[in-house]
Design an enzyme around this catalytic site. Structure first.
Site, PDB file in Angstrom:
ATOM      1  N   LYS A 229      -4.178  43.140 -24.080  1.00 11.71           N
ATOM      2  CA  LYS A 229      -3.493  42.635 -22.878  1.00 11.71           C
ATOM      3  C   LYS A 229      -4.457  42.527 -21.687  1.00 11.71           C
ATOM      4  O   LYS A 229      -4.270  41.668 -20.820  1.00 11.71           O
ATOM      5  CB  LYS A 229      -2.298  43.527 -22.546  1.00 11.71           C
ATOM      6  CG  LYS A 229      -1.174  43.447 -23.586  1.00 11.71           C
ATOM      7  CD  LYS A 229      -0.506  42.071 -23.629  1.00 11.71           C
ATOM      8  CE  LYS A 229       0.654  42.016 -24.613  1.00 11.71           C
ATOM      9  NZ  LYS A 229       1.371  40.740 -24.588  1.00 11.71           N
TER      10      LYS A 229
ATOM     11  N   TYR B 235      -3.591  47.779 -28.006  1.00 15.02           N
ATOM     12  CA  TYR B 235      -2.675  46.910 -27.242  1.00 15.02           C
ATOM     13  C   TYR B 235      -3.238  46.648 -25.844  1.00 15.02           C
ATOM     14  O   TYR B 235      -3.275  45.494 -25.379  1.00 15.02           O
ATOM     15  CB  TYR B 235      -1.317  47.602 -27.158  1.00 15.02           C
ATOM     16  CG  TYR B 235      -0.273  46.852 -26.361  1.00 15.02           C
ATOM     17  CD1 TYR B 235       0.395  45.760 -26.907  1.00 15.02           C
ATOM     18  CD2 TYR B 235       0.066  47.249 -25.064  1.00 15.02           C
ATOM     19  CE1 TYR B 235       1.368  45.072 -26.178  1.00 15.02           C
ATOM     20  CE2 TYR B 235       1.035  46.582 -24.335  1.00 15.02           C
ATOM     21  CZ  TYR B 235       1.675  45.484 -24.891  1.00 15.02           C
ATOM     22  OH  TYR B 235       2.643  44.811 -24.174  1.00 15.02           O
TER      23      TYR B 235
HETATM   24  P1  NAP Z   1      10.171  41.897 -29.517  1.00  7.94           P
HETATM   25  O1  NAP Z   1      11.540  42.306 -29.089  1.00  7.94           O
HETATM   26  O2  NAP Z   1       9.507  42.627 -30.631  1.00  7.94           O
HETATM   27  O3  NAP Z   1      10.205  40.334 -29.852  1.00  7.94           O
HETATM   28  C1  NAP Z   1       9.007  39.686 -30.202  1.00  7.94           C
HETATM   29  C2  NAP Z   1       9.293  38.495 -31.084  1.00  7.94           C
HETATM   30  O4  NAP Z   1       8.008  37.958 -31.499  1.00  7.94           O
HETATM   31  C3  NAP Z   1      10.032  38.873 -32.358  1.00  7.94           C
HETATM   32  O5  NAP Z   1      10.948  37.872 -32.714  1.00  7.94           O
HETATM   33  C4  NAP Z   1       8.899  38.962 -33.378  1.00  7.94           C
HETATM   34  O6  NAP Z   1       9.316  38.792 -34.718  1.00  7.94           O
HETATM   35  C5  NAP Z   1       8.008  37.830 -32.922  1.00  7.94           C
HETATM   36  N1  NAP Z   1       6.657  37.946 -33.464  1.00  7.94           N
HETATM   37  C6  NAP Z   1       5.968  39.073 -33.768  1.00  7.94           C
HETATM   38  N2  NAP Z   1       4.783  38.763 -34.299  1.00  7.94           N
HETATM   39  C7  NAP Z   1       4.704  37.409 -34.333  1.00  7.94           C
HETATM   40  C8  NAP Z   1       3.736  36.499 -34.788  1.00  7.94           C
HETATM   41  N3  NAP Z   1       2.590  36.921 -35.354  1.00  7.94           N
HETATM   42  N4  NAP Z   1       3.968  35.171 -34.663  1.00  7.94           N
HETATM   43  C9  NAP Z   1       5.133  34.722 -34.123  1.00  7.94           C
HETATM   44  N5  NAP Z   1       6.116  35.551 -33.706  1.00  7.94           N
HETATM   45  C10 NAP Z   1       5.901  36.881 -33.804  1.00  7.94           C
HETATM   46  O7  NAP Z   1       9.140  41.960 -28.292  1.00  7.94           O
HETATM   47  P2  NAP Z   1       9.398  42.010 -26.703  1.00  7.94           P
HETATM   48  O8  NAP Z   1       9.614  43.421 -26.319  1.00  7.94           O
HETATM   49  O9  NAP Z   1      10.366  40.981 -26.329  1.00  7.94           O
HETATM   50  O10 NAP Z   1       7.949  41.599 -26.172  1.00  7.94           O
HETATM   51  C11 NAP Z   1       7.579  40.233 -25.999  1.00  7.94           C
HETATM   52  C12 NAP Z   1       6.228  40.178 -25.294  1.00  7.94           C
HETATM   53  O11 NAP Z   1       6.300  40.881 -24.050  1.00  7.94           O
HETATM   54  C13 NAP Z   1       5.067  40.786 -26.080  1.00  7.94           C
HETATM   55  O12 NAP Z   1       3.904  40.033 -25.886  1.00  7.94           O
HETATM   56  C14 NAP Z   1       4.923  42.164 -25.422  1.00  7.94           C
HETATM   57  O13 NAP Z   1       3.626  42.692 -25.559  1.00  7.94           O
HETATM   58  C15 NAP Z   1       5.242  41.825 -23.982  1.00  7.94           C
HETATM   59  N6  NAP Z   1       5.680  43.001 -23.204  1.00  7.94           N
HETATM   60  C16 NAP Z   1       6.832  43.649 -23.552  1.00  7.94           C
HETATM   61  C17 NAP Z   1       7.202  44.767 -22.811  1.00  7.94           C
HETATM   62  C18 NAP Z   1       8.482  45.525 -23.118  1.00  7.94           C
HETATM   63  O14 NAP Z   1       8.680  46.597 -22.530  1.00  7.94           O
HETATM   64  N7  NAP Z   1       9.337  45.020 -23.993  1.00  7.94           N
HETATM   65  C19 NAP Z   1       6.395  45.224 -21.759  1.00  7.94           C
HETATM   66  C20 NAP Z   1       5.223  44.532 -21.456  1.00  7.94           C
HETATM   67  C21 NAP Z   1       4.872  43.415 -22.188  1.00  7.94           C
HETATM   68  P3  NAP Z   1       9.565  40.136 -35.621  1.00  7.94           P
HETATM   69  O15 NAP Z   1      10.593  40.953 -34.902  1.00  7.94           O
HETATM   70  O16 NAP Z   1      10.032  39.593 -36.933  1.00  7.94           O
HETATM   71  O17 NAP Z   1       8.232  40.825 -35.695  1.00  7.94           O
END
Ligand code: NAP
Length: 265
Positions: free
Chosen positions: A168, A164
């Site tokens: 990133k 990851y």
């Molecule tokens: P999340 O709750 O898992 O939501 C991500 C969404 O993206 C889900 O609807 C997921 O569908 C969809 N997805 C996954 N794989 C995909 C693909 N191949 N093509 C299209 N859609 C896809 O994630 P989040 O926590 O909101 O995170 C969103 C972004 O922020 C990510 O890039 C993550 O790395 C970044 N981020 C998050 C955090 C944190 O603490 N949450 C911190 C730093 C960075 P499914 O659920 O069906 O897989």
């Protein structure tokens, strides 16, 4: 469009694609965009969730439509652009938010999972950017590309995220280099580095961690946040709206850290 002091974040009439927009941070961004008057394609691997998300926003003022896309597929970028142009007439904003964060120590990592993380988090983001930028160049009015990176682009949060963190870290440098490449076309490319954000994705089991282990990890993580709380999707959505709006018209190649001060510790 000129930003006014009354509403510096007006993006009404703009057309946007948000990947992974069905839930979590992505849905937070879609909500703010629709509130600010933009029309949004919610591009997610889970069509049912994307459709449910679009339905929740039916009152506008912007419009939201759903499509199924796996950003790791080679034609994903072109398909998203095609959908946005067909529905709304142009692509003005792309938010590359879809990402996965399986926690598996590198010593236990299989090549296929490593490839999957890179394919979704980095390669998918890069080729969606390519497709959107090509369309923006054709339209001749510039555009905004916003990449959701992570504080792990700058500093490792925990063991288990080597793949990851590699993806990133790549997002950060891709953002800078692509910003340089497309600046002559008026296309601005920036990134946001979220800290710990409570989302559907961080609330369940992740990789080799059970839900309970994950809760423990998040609890320890929270202790290290100077602002004393985990972030919410809207904490990231508001900054994304800033970058998408005329208020950020002289910023490109930058990454904004939004982490409640976590990296200060
Ligand atoms: P999340 O709750 O898992 O939501 C991500 C969404 O993206 C889900 O609807 C997921 O569908 C969809 N997805 C996954 N794989 C995909 C693909 N191949 N093509 C299209 N859609 C896809 O994630 P989040 O926590 O909101 O995170 C969103 C972004 O922020 C990510 O890039 C993550 O790395 C970044 N981020 C998050 C955090 C944190 O603490 N949450 C911190 C730093 C960075 P499914 O659920 O069906 O897989």
């Amino acid at each position: 469009m000129t930003a006014t002091l009354k509403n510096p974040f007006d993006i009404s009439g703009k057309n946007a694609i948000v990947t992974g927009g069905a839930m979590g941070i992505g849905f937070g961004i879609v909500k703010r965009f629709v509130e600010a008057g933009a029309n949004v394609v919610i591009a997610d691997i889970d069509l049912n969730a994307a459709e449910a998300a679009a339905k929740k926003l039916a009152e506008g003022p912007g419009k939201a439509v759903a499509m199924r896309v796996d950003v790791s597929q080679e034609d994903a970028g072109d398909k998203m652009v095609e959908k946005c142009v067909k529905e709304f007439g142009s692509v003005d904003i792309l938010v590359n938010n879809a990402g996965i964060f399986p926690s598996v120590p590198m010593l236990e990592m299989e090549p296929a999972l490593f490839d999957k993380v890179i394919a979704i988090n980095l390669k998918g983001l890069a080729f969606a950017s390519k497709a959107a930028a090509a369309q923006m160049i054709k339209q001749g009015k510039g555009g905004k590309i916003i990449n959701i990176a992570s504080i792990d682009s700058l500093h490792p949060s925990m063991v288990g995220l080597a793949a990851y963190d590699a993806s990133k870290g790549g997002v950060l440098m891709f953002t800078k280099n692509f910003a340089l490449e497309v600046a002559p076309h008026g296309i601005l490319v920036n990134a946001i580095a979220p800290g710990g954000i409570t989302t559907e994705g961080t609330s369940g089991p992740i990789g080799s961690l059970t839900k309970e282990q994950m809760e423990q990890v998040l609890d320890q993580f929270k202790q290290l946040i100077p602002l004393g709380r985990m972030g919410e999707p809207d904490d990231i959505a508001k900054v994304t709206l800033f970058l998408a709006s005329p208020a950020a018209d002289y910023m490109t190649g930058e990454m904004i850290v939004v982490d409640g001060g976590r990296l200060l510790k």
